[in-house]
Design a protein around this motif. Structure first.
Motif, PDB file in Angstrom:
ATOM      1  N   GLU A 156      20.666 -12.387 -45.214  1.00 36.98           N
ATOM      2  CA  GLU A 156      19.231 -12.096 -45.252  1.00 36.98           C
ATOM      3  C   GLU A 156      18.970 -10.690 -44.716  1.00 36.98           C
ATOM      4  O   GLU A 156      18.081  -9.987 -45.195  1.00 36.98           O
ATOM      5  CB  GLU A 156      18.472 -13.133 -44.431  1.00 36.98           C
ATOM      6  CG  GLU A 156      16.967 -13.035 -44.585  1.00 36.98           C
ATOM      7  CD  GLU A 156      16.223 -14.175 -43.935  1.00 36.98           C
ATOM      8  OE1 GLU A 156      15.223 -13.908 -43.247  1.00 36.98           O
ATOM      9  OE2 GLU A 156      16.653 -15.335 -44.095  1.00 36.98           O
ATOM     10  N   ARG A 160      16.939  -7.758 -46.571  1.00 32.05           N
ATOM     11  CA  ARG A 160      15.807  -7.093 -45.913  1.00 32.05           C
ATOM     12  C   ARG A 160      15.980  -5.575 -45.934  1.00 32.05           C
ATOM     13  O   ARG A 160      15.037  -4.829 -46.196  1.00 32.05           O
ATOM     14  CB  ARG A 160      15.663  -7.571 -44.462  1.00 32.05           C
ATOM     15  CG  ARG A 160      15.092  -8.959 -44.298  1.00 32.05           C
ATOM     16  CD  ARG A 160      14.513  -9.155 -42.909  1.00 32.05           C
ATOM     17  NE  ARG A 160      15.442  -8.768 -41.853  1.00 32.05           N
ATOM     18  CZ  ARG A 160      16.311  -9.571 -41.274  1.00 32.05           C
ATOM     19  NH1 ARG A 160      16.384 -10.843 -41.662  1.00 32.05           N
ATOM     20  NH2 ARG A 160      17.113  -9.150 -40.315  1.00 32.05           N
ATOM     21  N   ARG A 176      10.367 -10.101 -44.567  1.00 31.09           N
ATOM     22  CA  ARG A 176      11.138 -11.299 -44.194  1.00 31.09           C
ATOM     23  C   ARG A 176      10.910 -12.432 -45.187  1.00 31.09           C
ATOM     24  O   ARG A 176      11.854 -13.128 -45.580  1.00 31.09           O
ATOM     25  CB  ARG A 176      10.757 -11.746 -42.781  1.00 31.09           C
ATOM     26  CG  ARG A 176      11.419 -10.938 -41.680  1.00 31.09           C
ATOM     27  CD  ARG A 176      11.274 -11.627 -40.341  1.00 31.09           C
ATOM     28  NE  ARG A 176       9.887 -11.608 -39.883  1.00 31.09           N
ATOM     29  CZ  ARG A 176       9.348 -10.629 -39.159  1.00 31.09           C
ATOM     30  NH1 ARG A 176      10.086  -9.583 -38.820  1.00 31.09           N
ATOM     31  NH2 ARG A 176       8.091 -10.688 -38.774  1.00 31.09           N
ATOM     32  N   ARG A 180      13.824 -13.984 -47.690  1.00 35.90           N
ATOM     33  CA  ARG A 180      14.167 -15.409 -47.703  1.00 35.90           C
ATOM     34  C   ARG A 180      14.026 -15.979 -49.107  1.00 35.90           C
ATOM     35  O   ARG A 180      14.861 -16.753 -49.562  1.00 35.90           O
ATOM     36  CB  ARG A 180      13.280 -16.177 -46.728  1.00 35.90           C
ATOM     37  CG  ARG A 180      13.677 -17.634 -46.577  1.00 35.90           C
ATOM     38  CD  ARG A 180      12.847 -18.329 -45.532  1.00 35.90           C
ATOM     39  NE  ARG A 180      13.074 -17.776 -44.212  1.00 35.90           N
ATOM     40  CZ  ARG A 180      12.440 -18.206 -43.115  1.00 35.90           C
ATOM     41  NH1 ARG A 180      11.537 -19.170 -43.213  1.00 35.90           N
ATOM     42  NH2 ARG A 180      12.705 -17.672 -41.950  1.00 35.90           N
ATOM     43  N   ALA A 183      16.974 -15.396 -51.423  1.00 39.52           N
ATOM     44  CA  ALA A 183      18.124 -16.287 -51.222  1.00 39.52           C
ATOM     45  C   ALA A 183      19.461 -15.576 -51.429  1.00 39.52           C
ATOM     46  O   ALA A 183      20.354 -16.078 -52.108  1.00 39.52           O
ATOM     47  CB  ALA A 183      18.022 -17.502 -52.142  1.00 39.52           C
ATOM     48  N   SER A 294      11.603 -23.903 -40.885  1.00 37.52           N
ATOM     49  CA  SER A 294      12.266 -22.595 -40.834  1.00 37.52           C
ATOM     50  C   SER A 294      13.246 -22.379 -41.981  1.00 37.52           C
ATOM     51  O   SER A 294      13.701 -21.251 -42.198  1.00 37.52           O
ATOM     52  CB  SER A 294      13.002 -22.430 -39.505  1.00 37.52           C
ATOM     53  OG  SER A 294      14.028 -23.402 -39.382  1.00 37.52           O
ATOM     54  N   VAL A 297      12.378 -21.666 -48.568  1.00 32.89           N
ATOM     55  CA  VAL A 297      12.540 -20.429 -49.327  1.00 32.89           C
ATOM     56  C   VAL A 297      11.190 -19.742 -49.523  1.00 32.89           C
ATOM     57  O   VAL A 297      11.054 -18.540 -49.320  1.00 32.89           O
ATOM     58  CB  VAL A 297      13.201 -20.722 -50.693  1.00 32.89           C
ATOM     59  CG1 VAL A 297      13.155 -19.492 -51.583  1.00 32.89           C
ATOM     60  CG2 VAL A 297      14.637 -21.187 -50.485  1.00 32.89           C
ATOM     61  N   ALA A 299       8.588 -18.990 -47.934  1.00 32.41           N
ATOM     62  CA  ALA A 299       8.016 -18.885 -46.594  1.00 32.41           C
ATOM     63  C   ALA A 299       6.588 -18.358 -46.615  1.00 32.41           C
ATOM     64  O   ALA A 299       5.843 -18.543 -45.641  1.00 32.41           O
ATOM     65  CB  ALA A 299       8.897 -17.986 -45.739  1.00 32.41           C
TER      66      ALA A 299
END
Length: 360
Positions: A156, A160, A176, A180, A183, A294, A297, A299
């Motif tokens: 990740e 990023r 972020r 996510r 993936a 948490s 995917v 998010a």
């Protein structure tokens, strides 16, 4: 300068490929791993290093580079026969000839058998580089004759960093969430940064939720959303390839095939990506229902996921995700009609998520 600097992470793959350059290449390599993690970039970088001309390799115009990729849904035996004919021509300029076979997992059985003969006894000057998103469809005999070079999903953090380098105007929280959602794949990250792709993603989430929220849900209309996205991406790819070929001296038939290949490939990739995103949504509902917030995917869509997971949908979303995965496999491995396959999928999903037994 690192020879594979354009490929993020992938230390094991880079080590193996660097050894090929330092110690002399084997006759065949198979770069394998998920889409969007650097396999194609690494394959072209390897070819450029072997042939000593990065510009013409990346333009696909080097006379000692042979590129084979699917035209349509699969690589057929005639495509491999053309490669085999070329394989016995000596290099024009470089000390070697490099043969790149992209999407090698899409060779049909006859094509794989034909290629196997040249993997067993290739000319000394030939280096074959196969690129595949999965090993399952390839015969064990082909795997055993290639040096396997594994690629993994990116961290990740790496995604990023890539997003930050390519979209510096995004806030930390958005970066972020996008990383996510990607993936571990840069192809997904690239699509998420495209405003048009963001709209397609929103439309896909709307479709995913309408399956269980809309009493007037129509499977054909849901399928049309995915098909329209694929058609849009195919048209963009067609126009890009046509622009790239302007001024390039190619036979008309070869130029036409490259344009068709680019269009069909983009359509196919977008359909598969749409199904992956659909599956991820239903899995996120399951994850939220299990209390593992948490790990989702999507998010950036937590409020909607919480609402959906609090209903009975959370109990049936596991089966929905499996149905989508089965449809993905069908389109990936077989020459199915996308329109019929997608409409049938949405019928099954509607029955699954509304508590009606799924017909087979």
């Amino acid at each position: 300068m690192e020879r594979f600097a354009s490929v993020p992470e992938q230390p094991e793959a880079k080590r193996l490929l660097a050894a090929a350059l330092d110690e002399g290449p084997a006759h065949a390599y198979l770069l394998h791993g998920p889409p969007g993690v650097g396999k194609r970039t690494a394959a072209f970088a390897l070819a450029a290093a072997l042939l000593g001309d990065e510009r013409r390799v990346h333009a696909r115009t080097h006379p000692d580079l042979y590129l084979l990729e699917p035209l349509g849904e699969m690589i057929r035996i005639d495509d491999v026969r053309a490669l085999r004919h070329d394989l016995h021509m000596r290099p024009f300029e470089a000390a070697r000839r490099v043969y790149l076979v992209l999407d090698a997992q899409r060779m049909n059985e006859d094509a794989a058998d034909a290629l196997l003969k040249d993997l067993e006894e290739p000319p000394s000057y030939a280096v074959l580089v196969l690129v595949a998103s999965e090993l399952g469809p390839l015969p064990p005999t082909i795997l055993s004759r290639c040096q396997l070079v594994p690629f993994r999903r990116l961290s990740e953090r790496a995604v990023r960093e890539w997003i930050g380098a390519n979209a510096g105007d995004r806030g930390d929280e958005e970066v972020r969430a996008l990383a996510r959602a990607a993936a571990g794949r840069l192809d997904r990250a690239r699509r998420l940064l495209d405003p048009a792709a963001a709209k397609r993603r929103d439309a896909l989430v709307d479709v995913a939720r309408s399956v269980y929220r809309d009493d007037g849900f129509e499977p054909g209309e849901a399928a049309a959303v995915l098909l329209a996205a694929a058609e849009e991406l195919g048209q963009e790819a067609k126009e890009r390839e046509q622009a790239a070929l302007e001024g390039v001296d190619l036979p008309a038939r070869e130029a036409e095939q490259r344009v068709r290949r680019a269009q069909r490939g983009a359509e196919r990739e977008e359909l598969l990506a749409g199904l992956e995103a659909l599956e991820a949504w239903y899995r996120d509902v399951v994850v939220l229902a299990a209390g593992a917030e948490s790990a989702v995917v999507h998010a950036d869509r937590l409020d909607e996921l919480r609402d959906d997971a609090a209903t009975e949908v959370g109990l049936s979303a596991v089966g929905a995700a499996e149905l989508v995965r089965d449809a993905w496999r069908g389109l990936e491995e077989f020459n199915l009609n996308p329109s019929l396959a997608l409409e049938a999928l949405f019928v099954r999903l509607h029955r699954q998520l509304r508590g009606v037994p799924v017909w087979s």
